[in-house]
Design an enzyme around this catalytic site. Sequence first.
Site, short mmCIF file in Angstrom:
data_model
loop_
_atom_site.label_atom_id
_atom_site.label_comp_id
_atom_site.label_asym_id
_atom_site.label_seq_id
_atom_site.Cartn_x
_atom_site.Cartn_y
_atom_site.Cartn_z
N LYS A 159 0.87 -1.19 0.00
CA LYS A 159 0.00 0.00 0.00
C LYS A 159 0.90 1.23 0.00
O LYS A 159 1.57 1.52 0.98
CB LYS A 159 -0.90 0.00 1.23
CG LYS A 159 -1.95 1.10 1.23
CD LYS A 159 -2.93 0.92 2.39
CE LYS A 159 -4.16 1.80 2.28
NZ LYS A 159 -3.89 3.23 2.31
N ARG A 187 -3.72 9.01 -4.72
CA ARG A 187 -4.47 8.18 -5.66
C ARG A 187 -4.79 9.04 -6.88
O ARG A 187 -5.48 10.05 -6.77
CB ARG A 187 -5.77 7.72 -5.00
CG ARG A 187 -6.71 6.91 -5.89
CD ARG A 187 -6.28 5.47 -5.89
NE ARG A 187 -7.17 4.57 -6.61
CZ ARG A 187 -8.13 3.84 -6.03
NH1 ARG A 187 -8.37 3.94 -4.74
NH2 ARG A 187 -8.85 3.00 -6.75
N ARG A 230 -8.60 11.91 -5.80
CA ARG A 230 -9.78 11.33 -5.15
C ARG A 230 -10.96 12.27 -5.12
O ARG A 230 -12.10 11.84 -5.17
CB ARG A 230 -9.44 10.94 -3.70
CG ARG A 230 -8.63 9.72 -3.60
CD ARG A 230 -9.30 8.49 -3.07
NE ARG A 230 -10.46 8.56 -2.24
CZ ARG A 230 -10.54 8.00 -1.06
NH1 ARG A 230 -9.50 7.40 -0.54
NH2 ARG A 230 -11.67 8.02 -0.38
N GLU A 277 -1.12 5.19 -8.14
CA GLU A 277 -0.66 6.08 -7.07
C GLU A 277 0.51 6.93 -7.57
O GLU A 277 1.43 6.40 -8.18
CB GLU A 277 -0.24 5.21 -5.88
CG GLU A 277 -0.14 5.91 -4.58
CD GLU A 277 -1.45 5.98 -3.77
OE1 GLU A 277 -2.53 5.57 -4.27
OE2 GLU A 277 -1.38 6.48 -2.64
N LYS A 297 -6.32 -8.10 -2.80
CA LYS A 297 -7.38 -7.97 -3.80
C LYS A 297 -7.80 -9.33 -4.34
O LYS A 297 -6.95 -10.20 -4.58
CB LYS A 297 -6.89 -7.10 -4.96
CG LYS A 297 -6.56 -5.67 -4.54
CD LYS A 297 -5.96 -4.87 -5.69
CE LYS A 297 -5.61 -3.47 -5.22
NZ LYS A 297 -4.87 -2.71 -6.24
N ARG A 343 -16.81 -0.17 -1.48
CA ARG A 343 -15.92 -0.52 -0.37
C ARG A 343 -16.46 -1.79 0.30
O ARG A 343 -16.46 -1.92 1.51
CB ARG A 343 -15.83 0.64 0.62
CG ARG A 343 -14.52 0.64 1.44
CD ARG A 343 -14.60 1.49 2.66
NE ARG A 343 -14.46 2.92 2.45
CZ ARG A 343 -13.30 3.58 2.39
NH1 ARG A 343 -12.16 2.94 2.51
NH2 ARG A 343 -13.29 4.88 2.23
N LYS A 386 -7.63 -3.61 3.12
CA LYS A 386 -6.34 -3.01 3.50
C LYS A 386 -5.98 -3.42 4.91
O LYS A 386 -6.84 -3.56 5.77
CB LYS A 386 -6.39 -1.48 3.36
CG LYS A 386 -7.41 -0.81 4.23
CD LYS A 386 -7.36 0.71 4.09
CE LYS A 386 -8.58 1.32 4.74
NZ LYS A 386 -8.70 2.75 4.59
P1 ATP Z 1 -6.23 5.35 3.83
O1 ATP Z 1 -6.26 6.56 4.69
O2 ATP Z 1 -6.05 4.07 4.58
O3 ATP Z 1 -5.30 5.48 2.65
P2 ATP Z 1 -8.48 5.91 2.17
O4 ATP Z 1 -9.85 6.12 2.67
O5 ATP Z 1 -7.71 7.07 1.66
O6 ATP Z 1 -7.68 5.17 3.30
P3 ATP Z 1 -8.94 3.37 1.01
O7 ATP Z 1 -9.83 3.08 -0.12
O8 ATP Z 1 -9.41 2.94 2.32
O9 ATP Z 1 -8.53 4.89 0.98
O10 ATP Z 1 -7.56 2.67 0.75
C1 ATP Z 1 -7.12 2.57 -0.57
C2 ATP Z 1 -6.17 3.68 -0.87
O11 ATP Z 1 -4.86 3.21 -0.73
C3 ATP Z 1 -6.29 4.13 -2.29
O12 ATP Z 1 -7.15 5.23 -2.43
C4 ATP Z 1 -4.88 4.47 -2.69
O13 ATP Z 1 -4.64 5.86 -2.56
C5 ATP Z 1 -4.01 3.77 -1.72
N1 ATP Z 1 -3.22 2.68 -2.30
C6 ATP Z 1 -1.89 2.54 -2.15
N2 ATP Z 1 -1.44 1.46 -2.75
C7 ATP Z 1 -2.50 0.85 -3.30
C8 ATP Z 1 -2.66 -0.34 -4.04
N3 ATP Z 1 -1.63 -1.14 -4.34
N4 ATP Z 1 -3.90 -0.67 -4.45
C9 ATP Z 1 -4.95 0.11 -4.12
N5 ATP Z 1 -4.86 1.26 -3.43
C10 ATP Z 1 -3.64 1.62 -3.01
#
Ligand code: ATP
Length: 615
Positions: A263, A268, A283, A313, A432, A443, A449
């Site tokens: 991660k 994103r 986002r 990312e 995944k 979600r 995660k």
């Molecule tokens: P967090 O604060 O934990 O990043 P979030 O609410 O921003 O949470 P989530 O959908 O919960 O976002 O977690 C996915 C996020 O992780 C994605 O929006 C992306 O920015 C990030 N990310 C990093 N690496 C990956 C990956 N390999 N695959 C998917 N998402 C990833």
Amino acid sequence: SAVDGGGSSIGGEDIKFSVMVSLFQWIQKSKSSAQKRSKFRKFLDAFCRKPQDNFAAMRLILPGLDRERGSYGLKEHVLATCLIDALAMSRDSDDARRLLNWRKGGPKTGSNAGNFSLVAAEVLQRRQGMASAGLTIKELNEFLDHLASSENRAEKTSILSDLIRKTNAQEMKWIIMIILKDLKLGISEKSIFHEFHPDAEDLFNVTCDLKLVCEKLRDRSQRHKRQDIEVGKAVRPQLALRVSNASAAWKKLHGKEVVVECKFDGDRIQIHKNNSDLNFFSRNFLDHQEYAHGMLDVITQNILVDKCILDGEMLVWDASMNRFAEFGSNQEIAKAAREGLDSDRQVYIAFDILYVGDTSVIHRSLKERQEILQEVVKPIKGRLEILVPNGGLNAHRPSGEPCWSIIAHSVDDVDKFFKETVENRDEGIVLKDLTSKWEPSDRSGKWLKLKPEYVRAGSDLDVLIIGGYYGSGRHGGEVAQFLVGLAERPAPNTYPRRFISFCRVGTGVSDEERNTIVTRLKPYFRKYEYPKQAPPAFYQVTNNAKERPDVWVESPEKSIIVSITSDIRTIRTEVFAAPYSLRFPRIDRVRYDKPWHECLDVQSFVDLVHSSNGT
Ligand code: ATP
């Protein structure tokens, strides 16, 4: 005209803004979500008669989703100075100080502190009449268009002063909330969409275009056929569900073919490529064109199709450290890129592909999409990477080469990958389901995660409170967070003389405990005027203005030790003065029993970090 760029304001000429204000107040007051929704429904039925009225009203109730006008460039502080000038107030007046110090509360602000629009409403009430001048929402939208397109503070001030003349204090309060994009109505965006039209949320998710949603779904009784994603329109991203440990994750994906990825801690970003046109949607579906400076050639030369959407990312590669830079540096790098510096440090890691040529591929399985990704993108090391599984665990990180993705065959595989990832100081992992399709805004658990838990770093981290930050909202007007410091290692048998700022911490204690600390320290809190006054000589801080506390503790002997705990990983810090700072720190215990000079020293902390990194 249809091509006015800033977003046309047609519609809403028959709807008075005062009517919307009553609606907002009703919704805010209503207790149940059903009541809130039915109020909104009645408003739509009674007032939005022309199709164009819908967008005119919806953009005011969902200001955070409106992308037809640019940003206002008005956060609370700038807004305060503009309002002060628009109201022709002296900067030294009590009301001006109330606005500028909205967080702390000025003279007699009391309970509104921390809520800018309430502080502003209080000031406006003394200066504006009660009568509504009958502003329509068409006019308001035009004002807001001007406000967004105006170049400087003087112009913004003059627009605000016109607005103030055309409204009463109540209306102006809501306009301020619209400008700050937070109405605090207690009704979800989902409910608003649902009342508007049963297909509104779906359509918004694949277009991120509120105007289009309002125009296409003008008839509530007419269902809209599911629309697919398209190049050039941001899509709300697939999201990950949080799980607490590897076995919970493994259970949830039971029997599935699972890929586990690192991660990454960047931004994103969806890259939309349409020949030489590129979009970089974040986002919140803003198009970050500043990324184009550093990425344009890499992308146009190494994406082998004319049209596509990549999901991934955006990160920064720190060549000297041979790893990704710490989170938060992205914005700085983007800024550097804009100014033509250092742009080659940007890296995009594509982990998915949503569209190729003329078709959306989100309905294909992840496994198929990864195959397509490999055909479409030619990876360039350190600039444009693709995230596809790199063999089994045995292929994992040979000779220190990072391996960011594996196929997991057992919970042990997941656990091992997770541990290595965390040791490598990455944020965590994402699991995944390889058979799953990509779904906008979902979600539900196709992606999971796993991030590290808080742990105690072997022994207690006893640090000294050296400053305080005022809170907002519930904590407005009071110190709500603390700046804590580590001691500079004293000579044997002496007390420390200097404390080095270490991190900012606010969570972990109850409101009551926090109040006790604040009450004890209050007599010793000193406000310091920047940049006129330097911090006290026995504190060492950086020059980063963002992390300066609002108050200092007059002298270390008067202060209190707290034990903090944090995520096992530490981060290198530029903002705070110590060589490391904690991530997600929280207060574990308040140590009234420990004298100030028993504060942990920097050297012991560094040793502690090194010893815990190896475990
Ligand atoms: P967090 O604060 O934990 O990043 P979030 O609410 O921003 O949470 P989530 O959908 O919960 O976002 O977690 C996915 C996020 O992780 C994605 O929006 C992306 O920015 C990030 N990310 C990093 N690496 C990956 C990956 N390999 N695959 C998917 N998402 C990833």
